[in-house]
Scaffold this motif. Sequence first.
Motif, PDB file in Angstrom:
ATOM      1  N   UNK A  29       0.804  -1.221   0.000  1.00  7.45           N
ATOM      2  CA  UNK A  29       0.000   0.000   0.000  1.00  7.45           C
ATOM      3  C   UNK A  29       0.842   1.278   0.000  1.00  7.45           C
ATOM      4  N   UNK A  30       2.137   1.151   0.274  1.00  3.33           N
ATOM      5  CA  UNK A  30       3.014   2.328   0.313  1.00  3.33           C
ATOM      6  C   UNK A  30       4.018   2.344  -0.837  1.00  3.33           C
ATOM      7  N   UNK A  31       3.964   1.382  -1.717  1.00  8.25           N
ATOM      8  CA  UNK A  31       5.021   1.261  -2.723  1.00  8.25           C
ATOM      9  C   UNK A  31       4.886   2.242  -3.889  1.00  8.25           C
ATOM     10  N   UNK A  32       3.788   2.965  -3.971  1.00  6.35           N
ATOM     11  CA  UNK A  32       3.623   3.924  -5.066  1.00  6.35           C
ATOM     12  C   UNK A  32       3.841   5.367  -4.639  1.00  6.35           C
ATOM     13  N   UNK A  33       4.282   5.588  -3.421  1.00 13.08           N
ATOM     14  CA  UNK A  33       4.473   6.966  -2.952  1.00 13.08           C
ATOM     15  C   UNK A  33       5.641   7.620  -3.681  1.00 13.08           C
ATOM     16  N   UNK A  34       5.620   8.952  -3.721  1.00 19.27           N
ATOM     17  CA  UNK A  34       6.679   9.694  -4.386  1.00 19.27           C
ATOM     18  C   UNK A  34       7.939   9.778  -3.548  1.00 19.27           C
ATOM     19  N   UNK A  35       9.054  10.050  -4.214  1.00 14.08           N
ATOM     20  CA  UNK A  35      10.343  10.071  -3.504  1.00 14.08           C
ATOM     21  C   UNK A  35      10.425  11.198  -2.494  1.00 14.08           C
ATOM     22  N   UNK A  36       9.596  12.250  -2.665  1.00 15.80           N
ATOM     23  CA  UNK A  36       9.641  13.359  -1.709  1.00 15.80           C
ATOM     24  C   UNK A  36       9.068  12.975  -0.352  1.00 15.80           C
ATOM     25  N   UNK A  37       8.411  11.817  -0.271  1.00 13.00           N
ATOM     26  CA  UNK A  37       7.877  11.336   1.004  1.00 13.00           C
ATOM     27  C   UNK A  37       8.773  10.256   1.626  1.00 13.00           C
ATOM     28  N   UNK A  38       9.906   9.956   0.993  1.00  6.40           N
ATOM     29  CA  UNK A  38      10.783   8.875   1.450  1.00  6.40           C
ATOM     30  C   UNK A  38      12.105   9.441   1.951  1.00  6.40           C
ATOM     31  N   UNK A  39      12.549   8.939   3.074  1.00  6.89           N
ATOM     32  CA  UNK A  39      13.883   9.271   3.573  1.00  6.89           C
ATOM     33  C   UNK A  39      14.601   7.982   3.929  1.00  6.89           C
ATOM     34  N   UNK A  40      15.809   7.814   3.422  1.00  7.12           N
ATOM     35  CA  UNK A  40      16.640   6.675   3.813  1.00  7.12           C
ATOM     36  C   UNK A  40      17.430   7.067   5.055  1.00  7.12           C
ATOM     37  N   UNK A  41      17.406   6.190   6.067  1.00 10.87           N
ATOM     38  CA  UNK A  41      18.153   6.480   7.287  1.00 10.87           C
ATOM     39  C   UNK A  41      18.934   5.250   7.718  1.00 10.87           C
ATOM     40  N   UNK A  42      19.416   5.254   8.957  1.00  8.44           N
ATOM     41  CA  UNK A  42      20.274   4.175   9.450  1.00  8.44           C
ATOM     42  C   UNK A  42      19.503   3.103  10.215  1.00  8.44           C
ATOM     43  N   UNK A  43      18.212   2.986   9.978  1.00  9.38           N
ATOM     44  CA  UNK A  43      17.403   1.990  10.668  1.00  9.38           C
ATOM     45  C   UNK A  43      16.288   2.636  11.459  1.00  9.38           C
ATOM     46  N   UNK A  44      15.351   1.816  11.946  1.00  5.77           N
ATOM     47  CA  UNK A  44      14.176   2.345  12.633  1.00  5.77           C
ATOM     48  C   UNK A  44      14.549   3.136  13.890  1.00  5.77           C
ATOM     49  N   UNK A  45      15.552   2.673  14.647  1.00  3.09           N
ATOM     50  CA  UNK A  45      15.958   3.408  15.843  1.00  3.09           C
ATOM     51  C   UNK A  45      16.472   4.799  15.476  1.00  3.09           C
ATOM     52  N   UNK A  46      17.281   4.882  14.435  1.00  2.00           N
ATOM     53  CA  UNK A  46      17.752   6.177  13.960  1.00  2.00           C
ATOM     54  C   UNK A  46      16.586   7.035  13.491  1.00  2.00           C
ATOM     55  N   UNK A  47      15.573   6.392  12.891  1.00  4.47           N
ATOM     56  CA  UNK A  47      14.391   7.122  12.466  1.00  4.47           C
ATOM     57  C   UNK A  47      13.632   7.722  13.633  1.00  4.47           C
ATOM     58  N   UNK A  48      13.476   6.947  14.712  1.00  7.91           N
ATOM     59  CA  UNK A  48      12.809   7.450  15.914  1.00  7.91           C
ATOM     60  C   UNK A  48      13.568   8.647  16.477  1.00  7.91           C
ATOM     61  N   UNK A  49      14.877   8.488  16.627  1.00  2.00           N
ATOM     62  CA  UNK A  49      15.692   9.551  17.220  1.00  2.00           C
ATOM     63  C   UNK A  49      15.665  10.812  16.356  1.00  2.00           C
ATOM     64  N   UNK A  50      15.789  10.633  15.046  1.00  5.71           N
ATOM     65  CA  UNK A  50      15.819  11.784  14.145  1.00  5.71           C
ATOM     66  C   UNK A  50      14.475  12.506  14.130  1.00  5.71           C
ATOM     67  N   UNK A  51      13.390  11.756  14.085  1.00  7.22           N
ATOM     68  CA  UNK A  51      12.063  12.378  14.081  1.00  7.22           C
ATOM     69  C   UNK A  51      11.818  13.148  15.376  1.00  7.22           C
ATOM     70  N   UNK A  52      12.108  12.519  16.506  1.00  6.62           N
ATOM     71  CA  UNK A  52      11.905  13.207  17.784  1.00  6.62           C
ATOM     72  C   UNK A  52      12.813  14.425  17.905  1.00  6.62           C
TER      73      UNK A  52
END
Length: 366
Positions: free
Chosen positions: A57-80
């Motif tokens: 359900x998420x595979x057609x989203x545009x690249x402007x909505x995607x960020x590559x990071x260093x894993x889910x933990x890094x994603x949590x820390x970066x978002x917060x």
Amino acid sequence: MIDLGMNAIANDWGEEIIRWALQRTSTKASSFNLMTYRDGFGDTQQKLALRAFLPPLLQEIGEDRILINHGAQNGVYTALGRLTTPGDTICLEPLSYPGVRAAISQLGLSSITVETDEFGICPVSFEQHCKKGRIRILVTTATGHNPTCITTPLSRRKEIGLIAQKYDVLIIEDDIYGFLYPDAPPPYAHLFPEQTIYLSGLAKRISPSLRIGFAIAPPHITMLMAQGITAQTWMVSPILINAAIEIAGRQDDLISFLEEIRKEAKERHDLTIRTLSPYATSLKICQSHAWIEFSQDISIPQLVRRAAEAGVHILDGNRFANNATAGKHNVRLSIMAPETAQKLEKALIKLKTVLSNPNETSCDFF
């Protein structure tokens, strides 16, 4: 020591494919990819290629909505880190992956816990907190929750999402185990795309050493998080990104691997129930782990210690607690961590022996 503590998913195929992918990267990747600085925003084509790891359900989203990071933990820390200021309040489930609590502490944030039931977050409790105007972000794992094994049904996700919209609360959705649940309800990121930061990665799916993750969010949020990546590490390793892209191209193998994992999980699920259910007040099992409640006359710290003496590492439920009462009578077992089902069975038999001999020390019978 048989480790049932770390929530890993043992697989020989993962080691094989990561070695293959790194070898391919070493010979195929361009000099531009290997020898050039990038920034946290990432490369458009790379982001689009890695959509293969996202739920359908998420595979057609545009690249402007995607960020590559260093894993889910890094994603949590970066978002917060990018979406809050010190003193802001984060809403948590009573029990959650300890890395979230670590990020909150590191960033100088405060937290509050919402009530939960067998379906996940209770809407009434969540709205009561929202009405007070204190909550900036809700962090949740809606599918294959760690540690409680709850998968929140669609109707409840809609209730929680509508409340978050009403009070302008962002949802950080940790979906690191989502790939194991093909029949799970749609993620919050599909139901409420403007309200959600979706996080996943390849640590469970392929290998913990492949530190590649994904954040899916509205463009203005991915921009802020990209600035956070730049501030922390400047960029995500192009070598790891290229290796992940190589793996993404082997879709038939990925599908076969998932089928094998689900089959193995069912076998281990049944084995755990057969062995331990007579000794547990409540035993819940999902694709990666088991969450077991014991009667109040069993000391959980003593159980963990005696299990270790018998050669089995398990985790006290308090390790996952975000308030003073959660997890007091529980342990979590990572049933997919041992290399084989036979090794898991050996660990479970030792635990059964410990539980069936409450007045003896472990060394007396091992």
